[in-house]
Write an enzyme that holds these catalytic residues in place. Structure first.
Site, PDB file in Angstrom:
ATOM      1  N   SER A  14       0.810  -1.223   0.000  1.00  0.00           N
ATOM      2  CA  SER A  14       0.000   0.000   0.000  1.00  0.00           C
ATOM      3  C   SER A  14       0.842   1.271   0.000  1.00  0.00           C
ATOM      4  CB  SER A  14      -0.913   0.006   1.236  1.00  0.00           C
ATOM      5  OG  SER A  14      -0.123   0.049   2.407  1.00  0.00           O
ATOM      6  N   GLY A  16       5.187   3.150  -0.207  1.00  0.00           N
ATOM      7  CA  GLY A  16       6.644   3.059  -0.331  1.00  0.00           C
ATOM      8  C   GLY A  16       7.145   2.082  -1.387  1.00  0.00           C
ATOM      9  N   TYR A 156      14.173  -3.369  15.541  1.00  0.00           N
ATOM     10  CA  TYR A 156      13.952  -3.539  14.100  1.00  0.00           C
ATOM     11  C   TYR A 156      14.998  -4.484  13.496  1.00  0.00           C
ATOM     12  CZ  TYR A 156      13.945  -2.038   9.149  1.00  0.00           C
ATOM     13  OH  TYR A 156      13.927  -1.997   7.778  1.00  0.00           O
TER      14      TYR A 156
END
Ligand SMILES: NC(=O)c1ccc[n+]([C@@H]2O[C@H](COP(=O)([O-])OP(=O)(O)OC[C@H]3O[C@@H](n4cnc5c(N)ncnc54)[C@H](OP(=O)(O)O)[C@@H]3O)[C@@H](O)[C@H]2O)c1
Length: 268
Positions: A14, A16, A156
């Site tokens: 959706s 990038g 991350y």
């Protein structure tokens, strides 16, 4: 491997890099299954894909919810007679010092749940189809920063390293059954994800279209790894001398953050 006529499940479609990769793959005639949470944005990407004359179906799904992944994958399997590749691109990034995370175990749990467990869950659901077909390619998206360790992204980067390790196991165990894998190690790319950090406004970054091209390359050429030469060198040095390679560049990163912060202050 030509993408024309291949069905590709693409998560994080959706926004990038995922949204741009969908358009690039559509230009090559791929059939796309677009997965992310925001239905309206997925519909916009679907329309852009269709404007290229290609097929796209949307599958709104929260990939941090195992039950939702189960339902989404079941729907994809029911609606798509053949699935050639899965690109696990959806992710969330957190930039926070470990020292400010002492009461934030949930940061680590959330990133692992989406970036690692979500990707593994989708892969496990599609694997039986890949085995039935005798082929299936899994692309997992990681970061240059697992090759050259940087500060402030512990939750991350740990989730991405786990995904890399899973990818190697998948290849080693199931390569002889027609399963192939690619890990893509992106450098910083100008997208909504990187734009959330104000001081990165003036940092040189890869263009999102170039990054999308790496995903196309991963699906077409199916190499084990796509990375910058600097990342490949970083991996070798990190394996050979983890102590110095983890410690020595840190003053450089601190200096770079200071430089970016002062540039932001001057230019606004
Ligand atoms: N940008 C960089 O500098 C950079 C650098 C290295 C690696 N990467 C990696 O490249 C990939 C793409 O990142 P990007 O920069 O394009 O980020 P982005 O623009 O923020 O896009 C992230 C995508 O993930 C989806 N997503 C997030 N949470 C989700 C959830 N719970 N369930 C389903 N989908 C979810 C988002 O869709 P919804 O919000 O609609 O759900 C969106 O489509 C990621 O794996 C990222 O880690 C990026």
């Amino acid at each position: 491997m030509k993408l024309n006529g291949q069905t590709i499940v693409l998560t994080g479609a959706s926004s990038g890099i995922g949204a741009e990769a969908a358009i690039l793959m559509a230009k090559r005639g791929a059939r796309l299954c677009l997965v992310a949470r925001r239905e309206e944005q997925l519909r916009e990407v679907q329309q852009r894909v269709e404007a290229e004359g290609a097929y796209a179906a949307i599958y709104p799904c929260d990939l941090s919810d195992n039950n939702a992944i189960e339902a989404c994958a079941t729907r994809i399997l029911a609606e798509q007679p053949q699935i050639d590749a899965l690109v696990n691109n959806a992710a969330h990034s957190i930039r926070r010092p470990i020292e400010q995370s002492l009461d934030r175990l949930h940061d680590f749990e959330r990133t692992v749940q989406l970036n690692y467990i979500g990707a593994v869950a989708m892969t496990l659901k599609l694997l039986p189809r890949f085995l039935e077909q005798g082929h299936g390619h899994v692309v997992n998206i990681s970061s240059l920063s697992t090759q050259i360790p940087i500060p402030l992204f512990s939750a991350y980067l740990a989730s991405k390293s786990a995904l890399e390790s899973f990818t190697r196991s998948l290849q080693a165990e199931m390569g002889h059954q027609g399963i192939s894998t690619t890990v893509v190690y992106f450098p910083m790319v100008r997208t909504p994800m990187s734009s959330r950090t104000a001081i990165y406004k003036y940092m040189p970054m890869m263009h999102v279209k170039k990054a999308a091209g790496w995903i196309v390359e991963a699906c077409e050429k199916r190499p084990a790894r796509i990375a910058r030469p600097m990342g490949k060198l970083g991996s070798v040095l990190l394996a050979a001398a983890p102590g110095p390679i983890t410690k020595l560049p840190q003053p450089l990163f601190r200096g770079m953050d200071q430089l970016l912060a002062s540039r932001l202050k001057k230019k606004g």
